[in-house]
Design a protein around this motif. Structure first.
Motif, PDB file in Angstrom:
ATOM      1  N   THR A  38       0.733  -1.162   0.103  1.00 28.66           N
ATOM      2  CA  THR A  38       0.029   0.164  -0.027  1.00 28.66           C
ATOM      3  C   THR A  38       1.036   1.298  -0.034  1.00 28.66           C
ATOM      4  OG1 THR A  38      -0.336   0.224   2.426  1.00 28.66           O
ATOM      5  CG2 THR A  38      -2.008  -1.028   0.960  1.00 28.66           C
ATOM      6  N   PHE A  39       1.804   1.265   0.680  1.00 28.98           N
ATOM      7  CA  PHE A  39       2.645   2.493   0.838  1.00 28.98           C
ATOM      8  C   PHE A  39       3.512   2.726  -0.612  1.00 28.98           C
ATOM      9  CE2 PHE A  39       6.444   4.874   2.009  1.00 28.98           C
ATOM     10  CZ  PHE A  39       5.875   5.930   2.835  1.00 28.98           C
ATOM     11  N   ALA A  40       3.828   1.737  -1.198  1.00 26.87           N
ATOM     12  CA  ALA A  40       4.529   1.675  -2.495  1.00 26.87           C
ATOM     13  C   ALA A  40       3.587   2.207  -3.528  1.00 26.87           C
ATOM     14  CB  ALA A  40       5.085   0.337  -3.023  1.00 26.87           C
ATOM     15  N   MET A  41       2.280   1.881  -3.474  1.00 31.77           N
ATOM     16  CA  MET A  41       1.266   2.463  -4.464  1.00 31.77           C
ATOM     17  C   MET A  41       1.008   3.867  -4.055  1.00 31.77           C
ATOM     18  SD  MET A  41       0.935  -0.157  -6.462  1.00 31.77           S
ATOM     19  CE  MET A  41      -0.236   0.637  -7.620  1.00 31.77           C
ATOM     20  N   ILE A  42       0.991   4.191  -2.877  1.00 35.15           N
ATOM     21  CA  ILE A  42       0.790   5.675  -2.641  1.00 35.15           C
ATOM     22  C   ILE A  42       1.900   6.467  -3.157  1.00 35.15           C
ATOM     23  CG2 ILE A  42       0.581   7.233  -0.804  1.00 35.15           C
ATOM     24  CD1 ILE A  42      -0.731   5.000   0.957  1.00 35.15           C
ATOM     25  N   LEU A  43       3.220   5.858  -2.949  1.00 31.78           N
ATOM     26  CA  LEU A  43       4.398   6.693  -3.570  1.00 31.78           C
ATOM     27  C   LEU A  43       4.175   6.507  -4.927  1.00 31.78           C
ATOM     28  CD1 LEU A  43       7.540   5.358  -1.477  1.00 31.78           C
ATOM     29  CD2 LEU A  43       6.215   7.611  -1.547  1.00 31.78           C
ATOM     30  N   PHE A  45       1.570   6.605  -7.100  1.00 37.70           N
ATOM     31  CA  PHE A  45       0.597   7.566  -7.598  1.00 37.70           C
ATOM     32  C   PHE A  45       1.275   9.125  -7.220  1.00 37.70           C
ATOM     33  CE2 PHE A  45      -2.054   4.034  -7.665  1.00 37.70           C
ATOM     34  CZ  PHE A  45      -2.321   4.050  -9.173  1.00 37.70           C
ATOM     35  N   LEU A  46       1.904   9.298  -5.956  1.00 37.74           N
ATOM     36  CA  LEU A  46       2.387  10.459  -5.961  1.00 37.74           C
ATOM     37  C   LEU A  46       3.326  11.082  -6.550  1.00 37.74           C
ATOM     38  CD1 LEU A  46       2.504  10.685  -1.815  1.00 37.74           C
ATOM     39  CD2 LEU A  46       1.065  11.896  -3.386  1.00 37.74           C
ATOM     40  N   SER A  47       4.155   9.922  -7.206  1.00 35.76           N
ATOM     41  CA  SER A  47       5.209  10.227  -8.276  1.00 35.76           C
ATOM     42  C   SER A  47       4.649  10.597  -9.697  1.00 35.76           C
ATOM     43  CB  SER A  47       6.092   9.081  -8.198  1.00 35.76           C
ATOM     44  OG  SER A  47       6.819   8.901  -7.297  1.00 35.76           O
ATOM     45  N   LYS A  48       3.540  10.011  -9.853  1.00 36.53           N
ATOM     46  CA  LYS A  48       2.863  10.139 -11.034  1.00 36.53           C
ATOM     47  C   LYS A  48       2.258  11.642 -10.929  1.00 36.53           C
ATOM     48  CE  LYS A  48       1.501   7.484 -13.982  1.00 36.53           C
ATOM     49  NZ  LYS A  48       2.003   7.078 -15.303  1.00 36.53           N
ATOM     50  N   ILE A  49       1.618  12.013 -10.086  1.00 33.54           N
ATOM     51  CA  ILE A  49       1.110  13.356  -9.821  1.00 33.54           C
ATOM     52  C   ILE A  49       2.441  14.470 -10.182  1.00 33.54           C
ATOM     53  CG2 ILE A  49       0.305  15.160  -8.262  1.00 33.54           C
ATOM     54  CD1 ILE A  49      -1.699  12.630  -7.253  1.00 33.54           C
ATOM     55  N   THR A  50       3.469  14.148  -9.412  1.00 33.79           N
ATOM     56  CA  THR A  50       4.708  15.006  -9.660  1.00 33.79           C
ATOM     57  C   THR A  50       5.005  15.283 -10.973  1.00 33.79           C
ATOM     58  OG1 THR A  50       5.175  14.430  -7.474  1.00 33.79           O
ATOM     59  CG2 THR A  50       6.894  15.489  -8.623  1.00 33.79           C
ATOM     60  N   LEU A  51       5.119  13.923 -11.836  1.00 33.68           N
ATOM     61  CA  LEU A  51       5.665  14.119 -13.100  1.00 33.68           C
ATOM     62  C   LEU A  51       4.637  14.730 -14.039  1.00 33.68           C
ATOM     63  CD1 LEU A  51       7.299  10.408 -13.383  1.00 33.68           C
ATOM     64  CD2 LEU A  51       8.406  12.772 -13.232  1.00 33.68           C
ATOM     65  N   ILE A  77      -3.891  16.652 -10.179  1.00 36.85           N
ATOM     66  CA  ILE A  77      -4.436  16.106  -8.956  1.00 36.85           C
ATOM     67  C   ILE A  77      -5.543  15.071  -9.401  1.00 36.85           C
ATOM     68  CG2 ILE A  77      -5.423  16.168  -6.829  1.00 36.85           C
ATOM     69  CD1 ILE A  77      -3.212  18.117  -6.165  1.00 36.85           C
ATOM     70  N   PRO A  78      -6.639  15.793 -10.178  1.00 32.80           N
ATOM     71  CA  PRO A  78      -7.924  15.084 -10.503  1.00 32.80           C
ATOM     72  C   PRO A  78      -7.523  13.611 -11.227  1.00 32.80           C
ATOM     73  CG  PRO A  78      -8.083  17.039 -11.063  1.00 32.80           C
ATOM     74  CD  PRO A  78      -6.870  17.143 -10.630  1.00 32.80           C
ATOM     75  N   GLU A  79      -6.435  13.579 -12.048  1.00 31.66           N
ATOM     76  CA  GLU A  79      -6.148  12.426 -12.832  1.00 31.66           C
ATOM     77  C   GLU A  79      -5.881  11.215 -11.952  1.00 31.66           C
ATOM     78  OE1 GLU A  79      -3.335  13.016 -15.982  1.00 31.66           O
ATOM     79  OE2 GLU A  79      -3.375  15.149 -15.944  1.00 31.66           O
ATOM     80  N   TYR A  80      -5.324  11.325 -10.672  1.00 27.60           N
ATOM     81  CA  TYR A  80      -4.801  10.339  -9.960  1.00 27.60           C
ATOM     82  C   TYR A  80      -5.432  10.319  -8.472  1.00 27.60           C
ATOM     83  CZ  TYR A  80      -1.388   9.800 -13.800  1.00 27.60           C
ATOM     84  OH  TYR A  80      -0.827   9.781 -14.982  1.00 27.60           O
ATOM     85  N   SER A  81      -6.251  10.967  -8.479  1.00 31.73           N
ATOM     86  CA  SER A  81      -6.832  11.085  -7.146  1.00 31.73           C
ATOM     87  C   SER A  81      -7.714   9.929  -6.558  1.00 31.73           C
ATOM     88  CB  SER A  81      -7.791  12.737  -6.965  1.00 31.73           C
ATOM     89  OG  SER A  81      -8.681  12.428  -7.882  1.00 31.73           O
ATOM     90  N   PRO A  83      -7.453   6.603  -7.333  1.00 30.56           N
ATOM     91  CA  PRO A  83      -6.493   5.317  -7.095  1.00 30.56           C
ATOM     92  C   PRO A  83      -5.872   5.822  -5.882  1.00 30.56           C
ATOM     93  CG  PRO A  83      -5.802   6.292  -9.231  1.00 30.56           C
ATOM     94  CD  PRO A  83      -7.164   6.936  -8.693  1.00 30.56           C
ATOM     95  N   LEU A  84      -5.181   7.468  -5.776  1.00 25.81           N
ATOM     96  CA  LEU A  84      -4.377   7.639  -4.520  1.00 25.81           C
ATOM     97  C   LEU A  84      -5.195   7.432  -3.114  1.00 25.81           C
ATOM     98  CD1 LEU A  84      -1.810   8.760  -3.377  1.00 25.81           C
ATOM     99  CD2 LEU A  84      -2.818  10.912  -3.828  1.00 25.81           C
ATOM    100  N   LEU A  85      -6.378   8.031  -3.309  1.00 24.20           N
ATOM    101  CA  LEU A  85      -7.291   7.731  -2.196  1.00 24.20           C
ATOM    102  C   LEU A  85      -7.616   6.428  -1.786  1.00 24.20           C
ATOM    103  CD1 LEU A  85      -8.979   9.671  -0.093  1.00 24.20           C
ATOM    104  CD2 LEU A  85     -10.819   9.457  -1.873  1.00 24.20           C
ATOM    105  N   PHE A  86      -8.043   5.550  -2.895  1.00 23.86           N
ATOM    106  CA  PHE A  86      -8.060   4.203  -2.627  1.00 23.86           C
ATOM    107  C   PHE A  86      -7.068   3.575  -1.606  1.00 23.86           C
ATOM    108  CE2 PHE A  86      -7.277  -0.241  -3.727  1.00 23.86           C
ATOM    109  CZ  PHE A  86      -8.502  -0.920  -3.396  1.00 23.86           C
ATOM    110  N   TRP A  87      -5.486   3.818  -2.191  1.00 25.67           N
ATOM    111  CA  TRP A  87      -4.675   3.172  -1.467  1.00 25.67           C
ATOM    112  C   TRP A  87      -4.304   3.856  -0.084  1.00 25.67           C
ATOM    113  CZ3 TRP A  87      -3.409  -1.385  -2.572  1.00 25.67           C
ATOM    114  CH2 TRP A  87      -3.286  -1.921  -3.962  1.00 25.67           C
ATOM    115  N   MET A  88      -4.579   5.164   0.218  1.00 28.72           N
ATOM    116  CA  MET A  88      -4.632   5.574   1.543  1.00 28.72           C
ATOM    117  C   MET A  88      -5.459   4.869   2.374  1.00 28.72           C
ATOM    118  SD  MET A  88      -3.976   9.590   0.376  1.00 28.72           S
ATOM    119  CE  MET A  88      -2.198  10.247   0.910  1.00 28.72           C
ATOM    120  N   VAL A  89      -6.673   4.844   1.691  1.00 30.50           N
ATOM    121  CA  VAL A  89      -7.733   4.314   2.678  1.00 30.50           C
ATOM    122  C   VAL A  89      -7.300   2.734   3.139  1.00 30.50           C
ATOM    123  CG1 VAL A  89     -10.038   3.498   2.928  1.00 30.50           C
ATOM    124  CG2 VAL A  89      -9.642   5.775   1.958  1.00 30.50           C
ATOM    125  N   ILE A  90      -6.643   2.034   2.361  1.00 29.90           N
ATOM    126  CA  ILE A  90      -6.364   0.738   2.579  1.00 29.90           C
ATOM    127  C   ILE A  90      -5.118   0.793   3.499  1.00 29.90           C
ATOM    128  CG2 ILE A  90      -5.265  -1.435   1.594  1.00 29.90           C
ATOM    129  CD1 ILE A  90      -8.381  -0.803   0.954  1.00 29.90           C
TER     130      ILE A  90
END
Length: 91
Positions: A38-43, A45-51, A77-81, A83-90
């Motif tokens: 879960t932490f790897a997936m959060i990272l 999607f955060l990396s995707k938002i950054t790029l 942010i709306p593009e990846y919000s 899946p990012l929110l999903f992994w944060m909840v998990i």
């Protein structure tokens, strides 16, 4: 957010999971693996938002860098919000 600074945390979670495996603690192993994934997936999607923000920055029209960056971030942010929110909840 410099996401590359958090990648060693994923490796430490993997090390913790290996220690649980050596000790024969299957519950700890599964919990450690879930936390690592879960932490790897959060990272990820955060990396995707950054790029995407870096990419979108060139298309924003303004002479001020901060305004261009905020506009690019608002587009990214709306593009990846979801899946990012999903992994944060998990997590």
């Amino acid at each position: 957010m410099p996401t590359f600074l958090f990648y060693p945390v994923v490796l430490m979670d993997l090390l913790g999971s290996i220690i649980f495996l050596i000790n024969g603690n299957i519950g700890g192993l599964l919990a450690g693996l879930l936390q690592m994934i879960t932490f790897a997936m959060i990272l990820y999607f955060l990396s995707k938002i950054t790029l995407r923000t870096i990419h979108n920055n060139q298309y924003s029209k303004s002479s001020h860098y901060v305004i261009r960056w905020v506009r690019a971030l608002k587009m990214s942010i709306p593009e990846y919000s979801q899946p990012l929110l999903f992994w944060m909840v998990i997590h």
